[in-house]
Design an enzyme around this catalytic site. Structure first.
Site, short mmCIF file in Angstrom:
data_model
loop_
_atom_site.label_atom_id
_atom_site.label_comp_id
_atom_site.label_asym_id
_atom_site.label_seq_id
_atom_site.Cartn_x
_atom_site.Cartn_y
_atom_site.Cartn_z
N THR A 1 0.85 -1.19 0.00
CA THR A 1 0.00 0.00 0.00
C THR A 1 0.89 1.24 0.00
OG1 THR A 1 -1.76 -1.15 1.17
CG2 THR A 1 -1.80 1.26 1.27
N CYS B 1 -9.56 -7.07 0.51
CA CYS B 1 -9.45 -5.66 0.90
C CYS B 1 -10.79 -4.96 0.77
CB CYS B 1 -8.42 -4.96 0.04
SG CYS B 1 -7.04 -6.00 -0.34
N THR C 1 13.25 5.31 11.29
CA THR C 1 14.17 4.25 11.74
C THR C 1 13.78 2.92 11.12
OG1 THR C 1 14.46 5.45 13.79
CG2 THR C 1 15.12 3.13 13.81
N GLN D 1 1.43 -9.36 -5.78
CA GLN D 1 0.97 -10.76 -5.89
C GLN D 1 1.93 -11.64 -6.68
OE1 GLN D 1 -1.63 -12.26 -4.47
NE2 GLN D 1 -2.71 -10.49 -3.65
N ASN E 1 -4.86 -9.29 -8.09
CA ASN E 1 -5.13 -9.96 -6.81
C ASN E 1 -6.47 -10.66 -6.77
OD1 ASN E 1 -5.57 -6.96 -6.85
ND2 ASN E 1 -6.80 -7.46 -5.06
C1 LIG Z 1 -2.07 -6.25 -5.75
C2 LIG Z 1 -1.96 -5.72 -4.37
N1 LIG Z 1 -1.46 -4.50 -4.15
C3 LIG Z 1 -1.34 -3.99 -2.92
C4 LIG Z 1 -1.72 -4.72 -1.81
C5 LIG Z 1 -1.55 -4.11 -0.45
O1 LIG Z 1 -0.45 -4.69 0.16
P1 LIG Z 1 -0.13 -4.47 1.72
O2 LIG Z 1 -1.14 -5.29 2.45
O3 LIG Z 1 1.27 -4.96 1.87
O4 LIG Z 1 -0.24 -3.01 1.99
C6 LIG Z 1 -2.25 -6.00 -1.99
C7 LIG Z 1 -2.72 -6.82 -0.85
O5 LIG Z 1 -3.68 -6.59 -0.22
C8 LIG Z 1 -2.37 -6.51 -3.30
O6 LIG Z 1 -2.89 -7.72 -3.51
#
Ligand SMILES: Cc1ncc(COP(=O)(O)O)c(C=O)c1O
Length: 387
Positions: free
Chosen positions: A74, A326, A241, A181, A153
């Protein structure tokens, strides 16, 4: 009737590999150093960070110096997109992406639209892939950044990032790829790919949650503005950090993946084929996204006349996702599946099975059995079912 859960939701997250968990525990207990401190304990922390960068760099074939540690994909997506768009703002304000990207990408672009950038949202073809001719037409003189993901995803569909990147290079447009992914599951070779920015995360690859990385190519014009300001770490691009045990864990995760990627893929592809063979002859069941040209570990299926949330309950103890994890708080049909041309009802019936390194034949067979009986039962209950 407390059956043991069967986890088929590896695209949401993965269990931490025991070797990685052991390393993290040991480092939290013993390696408390600040990697910026110029003394023995600090230098040891810095050495652990360097080793992790080398391990991740070896997996994706890049210069370890070009990796920035973040809190996950993210943050990497946000940093890459906002950072590049704002850095290149004076040259132009046109950006390109797809509505099938993860929300960490689409929501960042919406934010940039509010700031005055113009975004072209390219719809996928019905199989989920970008139409390359349409993409070429969308590129303009003032286009500064394109963001297209590697493995989707929700559907597992893989985009041709080599071809997309080549078109971007021809026009001096920066190219960002969300590889959350695909990392460690499909081959990624940054020494050959025309990619400027790539986002990674550890927790989809049997590493811990809360640690990610962003690759920033060493090319003229490829710079990003920071999102955070502070102690000047990581060339001021991402200060703070460094969480050394988490970074070291990501490094080990990458090293393990490098060794087991081929075996993993073979294992996962075999199980995915078994799963699809087991459910595809049910009437009215269809695979969402291309059958070929996808990461096989994600199998997203819709079933006519059933509703995903009811299926999810009926499938227990098999743990799967409806739409994307998500988005699971919302009852809205998945934007990704809608962009593929599915109706609201088809999108709402979708179940995402995702298979991982620990998945067994028995688990897949149980999923087939539960899915088949759940679909049949729910259809028998649905009064509106067409004859
Ligand atoms: C394609 C993709 N991008 C971004 C993310 C976000 O990753 P993170 O949970 O490490 O912030 C995910 C997972 O939820 C994802 O599948």
């Amino acid at each position: 009737m407390n059956e043991k859960p069967v986890y088929l939701d590896y695209a949401a997250t993965t269990p931490v590999d025991p070797r990685v968990a052991e390393l993290v525990a040991a480092l939290f207990a013993e390696d408390y150093g600040n990697a910026s401190s110029n003394h023995a304990i600090g230098r040891r922390a810095a050495a652990l960070v360097d080793e992790a960068a080398e391990r991740l760099a070896a997996l994706v074939k890049c210069d370890p110096e070009r990796l920035i540690w973040t809190s996950g994909a993210t943050e990497s997506d946000n940093l890459a997109i906002a950072g590049a768009a704002r850095y290149r703002e004076r040259r132009g304000k046109h950006l390109i992406t797809m509505p099938t990207e993860h929300k960490a990408v689409t929501d960042m672009f919406r934010e940039l639209e509010r700031e005055g950038f113009e975004v072209t949202w390219l719809k996928p073809q019905p199989d989920g892939r970008l139409d390359l001719a349409e993409f070429e037409e969308a590129l303009r003189d003032d286009t500064q950044l394109v963001s297209i993901m590697h493995v989707n995803n929700e559907t597992g569909v893989v985009q041709d990032i080599g071809a997309i990147g080549a078109m971007c290079r021809d026009r001096d447009v920066l190219f960002h790829v969300d590889a959350a992914q695909g990392l460690g599951k499909l081959q990624i070779d940054l020494s050959a790919l025309p990619v400027d920015l790539m986002s990674f995360t550890a927790h989809k690859l049997y590493g811990p949650k809360g640690i990610g990385a962003l690759y920033v190519a060493d090319r003229p014009g490829c710079h990003i503005e920071p999102l955070l300001f502070g102690g000047g770490q990581q060339r001021r691009i991402r200060p703070g950090t460094l969480p050394v045990p988490m970074i070291a864990a990501f490094g080990l995760t990458a090293a393990i993946a490098k060794e087991s990627m081929h075996a993993d893929l073979e294992h996962i592809a075999g199980l995915a084929e078994r799963l699809w063979a087991g459910i595809s002859n049910l009437p009215g069941v269809s695979l969402n996204g291309a059958y070929y040209g996808r990461f096989p570990g994600i199998v997203n299926v819709s079933a006519d006349d059933v509703e995903g949330e009811s299926l999810l309950l009926a499938l227990e103890p098999v743990c799967v996702a409806t739409g994307s994890a998500c988005n699971s708080q919302s009852q809205e049909p998945s934007a990704v599946l809608r962009a593929l041309g599915l109706s609201d009802a088809q999108a709402q019936s979708a179940i995402r099975f995702s298979i991982g390194r620990p998945t067994t034949v028995e688990e897949v067979d149980l999923a087939i059995e539960r899915y088949t009986s759940a679909v049949e039962r729910l259809r028998a209950l649905a009064p509106e079912r067409a004859a």
